[in-house]
Design a protein around this motif. Structure first.
Motif, PDB file in Angstrom:
ATOM      1  N   HIS A   1       0.597   9.048   2.840  1.00 25.43           N
ATOM      2  CA  HIS A   1      -0.904   8.803   2.576  1.00 25.43           C
ATOM      3  C   HIS A   1      -1.305   7.399   3.042  1.00 25.43           C
ATOM      4  N   LEU A   2      -0.354   6.607   3.858  1.00 26.43           N
ATOM      5  CA  LEU A   2      -0.701   5.567   4.539  1.00 26.43           C
ATOM      6  C   LEU A   2      -0.617   5.714   6.065  1.00 26.43           C
ATOM      7  N   LEU A   3      -1.724   5.804   6.737  1.00 19.06           N
ATOM      8  CA  LEU A   3      -1.756   5.918   8.178  1.00 19.06           C
ATOM      9  C   LEU A   3      -1.897   4.672   8.889  1.00 19.06           C
ATOM     10  N   THR A   4      -1.345   4.377   9.929  1.00 25.01           N
ATOM     11  CA  THR A   4      -1.322   2.934  10.620  1.00 25.01           C
ATOM     12  C   THR A   4      -1.328   3.398  12.207  1.00 25.01           C
ATOM     13  N   GLY A   5      -0.811   4.295  12.667  1.00 24.64           N
ATOM     14  CA  GLY A   5      -0.945   4.880  14.009  1.00 24.64           C
ATOM     15  C   GLY A   5      -2.370   5.311  14.544  1.00 24.64           C
ATOM     16  N   ARG A   6      -2.711   4.698  15.729  1.00 25.28           N
ATOM     17  CA  ARG A   6      -3.986   4.894  16.448  1.00 25.28           C
ATOM     18  C   ARG A   6      -4.359   6.526  16.277  1.00 25.28           C
ATOM     19  N   ARG A   7      -3.556   7.392  16.749  1.00 25.10           N
ATOM     20  CA  ARG A   7      -3.720   8.869  16.748  1.00 25.10           C
ATOM     21  C   ARG A   7      -3.754   9.359  15.404  1.00 25.10           C
ATOM     22  N   GLN A   8      -3.079   8.739  14.378  1.00 23.53           N
ATOM     23  CA  GLN A   8      -3.128   9.118  13.077  1.00 23.53           C
ATOM     24  C   GLN A   8      -4.627   8.660  12.482  1.00 23.53           C
ATOM     25  N   THR A   9      -4.972   7.798  12.820  1.00 22.56           N
ATOM     26  CA  THR A   9      -6.239   7.229  12.153  1.00 22.56           C
ATOM     27  C   THR A   9      -7.515   7.733  12.820  1.00 22.56           C
TER      28      THR A   9
ATOM     29  N   ASP B   1     -11.857  -0.027  15.175  1.00 20.57           N
ATOM     30  CA  ASP B   1     -10.449  -0.430  14.797  1.00 20.57           C
ATOM     31  C   ASP B   1     -10.148  -0.358  13.320  1.00 20.57           C
ATOM     32  N   ALA B   2      -9.151  -0.023  12.911  1.00 19.81           N
ATOM     33  CA  ALA B   2      -8.412  -0.251  11.443  1.00 19.81           C
ATOM     34  C   ALA B   2      -7.135  -0.567  11.512  1.00 19.81           C
ATOM     35  N   ALA B   3      -6.676  -1.438  10.761  1.00 25.21           N
ATOM     36  CA  ALA B   3      -5.089  -1.631  10.561  1.00 25.21           C
ATOM     37  C   ALA B   3      -4.587  -0.319   9.707  1.00 25.21           C
ATOM     38  N   ALA B   4      -5.337   0.130   9.062  1.00 26.30           N
ATOM     39  CA  ALA B   4      -4.673   1.234   8.343  1.00 26.30           C
ATOM     40  C   ALA B   4      -5.678   2.405   7.542  1.00 26.30           C
ATOM     41  N   VAL B   5      -5.448   3.417   7.455  1.00 25.55           N
ATOM     42  CA  VAL B   5      -6.150   4.349   6.462  1.00 25.55           C
ATOM     43  C   VAL B   5      -5.217   4.746   5.382  1.00 25.55           C
ATOM     44  N   VAL B   6      -5.958   4.488   4.156  1.00 26.51           N
ATOM     45  CA  VAL B   6      -5.141   4.569   2.910  1.00 26.51           C
ATOM     46  C   VAL B   6      -5.720   5.702   2.254  1.00 26.51           C
ATOM     47  N   ARG B   7      -4.986   6.558   1.721  1.00 21.17           N
ATOM     48  CA  ARG B   7      -5.641   7.930   1.006  1.00 21.17           C
ATOM     49  C   ARG B   7      -4.900   8.109  -0.408  1.00 21.17           C
TER      50      ARG B   7
ATOM     51  N   ASP C   1      -8.700  -8.070   9.077  1.00 20.74           N
ATOM     52  CA  ASP C   1      -8.187  -6.850   9.279  1.00 20.74           C
ATOM     53  C   ASP C   1      -9.154  -5.968   8.336  1.00 20.74           C
ATOM     54  N   VAL C   2      -9.015  -4.508   9.056  1.00 15.94           N
ATOM     55  CA  VAL C   2     -10.124  -3.601   8.201  1.00 15.94           C
ATOM     56  C   VAL C   2      -9.194  -2.544   7.766  1.00 15.94           C
ATOM     57  N   VAL C   3      -9.247  -2.202   6.505  1.00 12.26           N
ATOM     58  CA  VAL C   3      -8.635  -1.054   5.868  1.00 12.26           C
ATOM     59  C   VAL C   3      -9.668   0.069   5.255  1.00 12.26           C
ATOM     60  N   ILE C   4      -9.309   1.263   5.829  1.00 10.83           N
ATOM     61  CA  ILE C   4     -10.146   2.447   5.420  1.00 10.83           C
ATOM     62  C   ILE C   4      -9.669   2.823   3.971  1.00 10.83           C
ATOM     63  N   ILE C   5     -10.456   2.999   3.139  1.00 14.41           N
ATOM     64  CA  ILE C   5      -9.882   3.809   1.983  1.00 14.41           C
ATOM     65  C   ILE C   5     -10.531   5.049   1.802  1.00 14.41           C
ATOM     66  N   ASN C   6      -9.810   6.447   2.233  1.00  8.92           N
ATOM     67  CA  ASN C   6     -10.428   7.651   2.124  1.00  8.92           C
ATOM     68  C   ASN C   6     -10.217   8.389   0.952  1.00  8.92           C
ATOM     69  N   THR C   7     -11.142   8.921   0.185  1.00 12.01           N
ATOM     70  CA  THR C   7     -11.214   9.287  -1.216  1.00 12.01           C
ATOM     71  C   THR C   7     -10.987  10.635  -1.277  1.00 12.01           C
ATOM     72  N   THR C   8     -10.768  11.547  -0.303  1.00  8.97           N
ATOM     73  CA  THR C   8     -11.010  13.060  -0.170  1.00  8.97           C
ATOM     74  C   THR C   8     -10.200  13.801  -1.266  1.00  8.97           C
TER      75      THR C   8
ATOM     76  N   LEU D   1       0.944  -1.150  -0.065  1.00  6.51           N
ATOM     77  CA  LEU D   1      -0.111  -0.012  -0.008  1.00  6.51           C
ATOM     78  C   LEU D   1       0.755   1.240  -0.085  1.00  6.51           C
ATOM     79  N   GLN D   2       1.969   1.028   0.707  1.00 11.01           N
ATOM     80  CA  GLN D   2       2.819   2.298   0.797  1.00 11.01           C
ATOM     81  C   GLN D   2       3.619   2.387  -0.421  1.00 11.01           C
ATOM     82  N   LYS D   3       3.897   1.624  -1.473  1.00 11.48           N
ATOM     83  CA  LYS D   3       4.502   1.573  -2.549  1.00 11.48           C
ATOM     84  C   LYS D   3       3.136   2.210  -3.512  1.00 11.48           C
ATOM     85  N   ILE D   4       2.168   2.218  -3.373  1.00  6.52           N
ATOM     86  CA  ILE D   4       1.163   2.676  -4.244  1.00  6.52           C
ATOM     87  C   ILE D   4       0.810   4.312  -4.006  1.00  6.52           C
ATOM     88  N   VAL D   5       0.663   4.552  -2.598  1.00  2.32           N
ATOM     89  CA  VAL D   5       0.103   5.784  -2.354  1.00  2.32           C
ATOM     90  C   VAL D   5       1.387   6.813  -1.712  1.00  2.32           C
ATOM     91  N   GLY D   6       2.349   6.245  -1.162  1.00  2.00           N
ATOM     92  CA  GLY D   6       3.489   6.786  -0.527  1.00  2.00           C
ATOM     93  C   GLY D   6       3.312   6.735   0.878  1.00  2.00           C
TER      94      GLY D   6
END
Length: 589
Positions: free
Chosen positions: A21-29, A42-48, A92-99, A13-18
């Protein structure tokens, strides 16, 4: 998921979005995992992702890894449908945020538009205004940065009497089959080729001509029949509600069970000259007659007709004041950033233990109290005189039609009205739309007295005359305040109950919903089921047909979170009529 597999997915995921824009920490997400008014988990990651191709590749990576996917835009929903629901997932849950993907394309001089996932109603309104046109909704949810896509996927209603729910049969989306295989479906009605990444790149860049655009009369880009539908005042069904099979089609009403890349929608001619009337009465029957008369007899339907009870007026005046002032002086375009900043602050305060939940709300409420009175004197006078308030906006010849009718209907008949100045009209409607956030603010400020809020979103039958709820004795003892407000001519009401401390909120909610069932109400009306309401059988079946593997937003509508829905059979006892394009489509694997 084993740690090694999770690490491999995060690396991909990091290679795709950089990295940014890959958030994994609880405070970040935190702000992405927490609903605007309800829900969180809970979510394993938020991808933007920053492009449609990135979104496609993120989806492919998540599908290969077998994770649960939650699609999210502005996260302004009120029922938790764009956030996880607790931590009881078997994957695991991954949130894909499209904003980040905010592009809007004009078709046919702006008569139609193509919107990418992050395009906001506010931005669409800005683009269309110079053309003398408007989007489906121009006030209300747009004030807090709601996306166009979110409105379509949730059949959001909006406040405009003539337009009904956000709806289209023209969309570009990705869909999972029973085995979790991803395919791209192009039902935009625009010829873009056959290769998925070519299609996505071309639609994002607007790389198509008028010759590529197909205008199929069998596919609609709005609910064109709603104006006549809402006028049927003797119908035993509501005018609009989320489970209405009239408006469940592919992306429309999909609630995250599809990954939508673009929607094509109609725009509407601007109203031109408008006039607003502020009505007060102590007899709800007067408003019943007014609604029926105007829907049945008027040549011109109102632009908007918004109801607010006195208690809702009072709560919004004190606890929605900062929202009112922020919109009034800073504009709606800055509100999404302000809400994001507030959410980050709440997350940081919670993480470091400096105040916990609601501290920023208490600060903002105290600051707003220092500001001078923000409401016009005539509104305050009507608040003192009348329990029930109705704001009606008319356009063109409808202004004179409404003026003549109200003079005859309310003059010396127990109610009264005044014709608003433009400033009074702006403030009256803005005050009405501050109510929903005000209930949340009241809860946060009065945590010692308030257990929680039960927020119902109901649609009454079009023939219902006894629309104003009176809570039965015993039940009202558990409620500190009942806030009633809504879209009056559509008979869609928002009913927020501020629950007394120590009350069993879930038991109270079941009792309140039983009252709505007895009234013949449908719920939810326009905010979709999220994780707050159970999906009724036809809606549950629609979700299962869209996403048979249950990979997309599992648990929505209180359905099973398990792959393939496990033993869930909530929709087996109801049939959803077949719709063209749902069972078979031009899929590109």
């Amino acid at each position: 998921m084993p740690p090694a597999d999770r690490a491999a997915l995060m690396d991909r995921l990091q290679k795709i979005v950089g990295r940014r824009h890959l958030l994994t920490g609880r405070r970040q997400t935190y702000r992405f995992r927490t609903g605007y008014r309800f829900g969180g988990g809970d979510a394993a990651a938020v991808v933007r992702p920053g492009s449609l191709i990135e979104q496609w590749r993120v989806l492919q990576a998540c599908a290969s890894a077998g994770v649960a996917i939650i699609m999210q835009a502005a996260n302004t929903g009120l029922t938790g449908g764009s956030t996880p629901d607790g931590s009881e997932y078997d994957r695991d849950v991954v949130i894909i945020n499209t904003t980040r993907m905010t592009t809007i394309h004009m078709l046919d001089g702006g008569r139609q538009i193509v919107c990418l996932p992050g395009a906001t109603l506010y931005r669409l309104e800005q683009i269309l205004r110079p053309l003398g046109r408007e989007p489906h909704s121009i006030i209300g949810s747009s004030c807090i940065g709601a996306s166009v896509m979110g409105g379509v996927c949730n059949n959001s209603g909006g406040s405009l009497v003539q337009r009904g729910p956000a709806y289209t049969e023209l969309a570009l989306y990705a869909q999972m089959d029973e085995g979790g295989t991803l395919s791209l479906v192009n039902h935009l009605g625009i010829a873009l080729g056959d290769d998925p990444e070519t299609i996505l790149d071309r639609v994002e860049r607007g790389d198509f001509t008028d010759a590529d655009v197909v205008n199929d009369p069998k596919r609609r880009a709005s609910d064109r029949d709603y104006a006549s539908h809402v006028r049927d005042i003797d119908a035993v069904t509501p005018a609009r509600f989320n489970a209405d099979q009239r408006n469940l089609f592919e992306a429309s009403g999909s609630a995250g069970k599809l990954a939508v890349f673009a929607v094509r929608l109609d725009s509407f001619v601007s109203d031109g000259e408008v006039g607003s009337f502020y009505i007060g009465t102590n007899d709800p029957g007067q408003l019943t007659d007014l609604r029926r008369d105007m829907l049945r007899d008027f040549a011109s339907l109102p632009v908007a007709a918004e109801y607010m009870h006195r208690t809702a007026f009072d709560i919004a005046a004190r606890y929605g004041k900062d929202t009112f002032l922020a919109i009034r002086w800073l504009g709606t375009d800055r509100l999404p950033s302000l809400f994001a900043l507030k959410s980050r602050l709440d997350g940081w305060l919670t993480a470091v233990g400096l105040g916990g939940r609601g501290l920023s709300d208490r600060w903002l409420n105290r600051l707003a109290a220092l500001w001078p009175q923000h409401l016009p004197s005539r509104l305050l006078d009507w608040r003192d005189r009348y329990e029930h308030h109705l704001m009606i906006k008319m356009a063109g010849v409808g202004i004179d039609e409404a003026r003549a009718y109200l003079l005859g209907k309310l003059n010396d008949n127990g109610g009264a009205f005044f014709e608003c100045t433009p400033d009074e009209a702006d403030k009256a409607f803005l005050h009405r739309f501050a109510v929903a956030g005000a209930a949340v603010r009241y809860r946060e400020v009065h945590r010692r007295a308030v257990e929680d809020i039960v927020a119902l979103d109901i649609a009454l039958p079009r023939n219902e005359r006894d629309w104003f709820e009176q809570l039965p004795q015993g039940l009202d003892e558990d409620v500190l305040h009942s806030l009633y407000y809504g879209h009056f001519f559509c008979h869609v009401f928002h009913q927020d109950y501020v629950v007394r401390k120590g009350t069993d909120v879930h038991a109270l909610e079941h009792r309140l919903l039983a009252l709505q069932d007895a009234r013949g109400a449908e719920y939810p009306a326009e905010h979709n089921v999220g994780h707050l309401y159970p999906a009724k059988p036809a809606l549950a079946r629609f979700y299962r047909e869209l996403d048979p593997a249950n990979c997309m937003n599992p648990g929505i509508g209180q359905m099973s979170k398990a792959p393939g829905y496990g033993a869930c059979r909530t929709c087996d006892d109801a049939a959803l009529p077949a719709r063209d394009g749902l069972a078979s489509h031009d899929g590109i694997a």
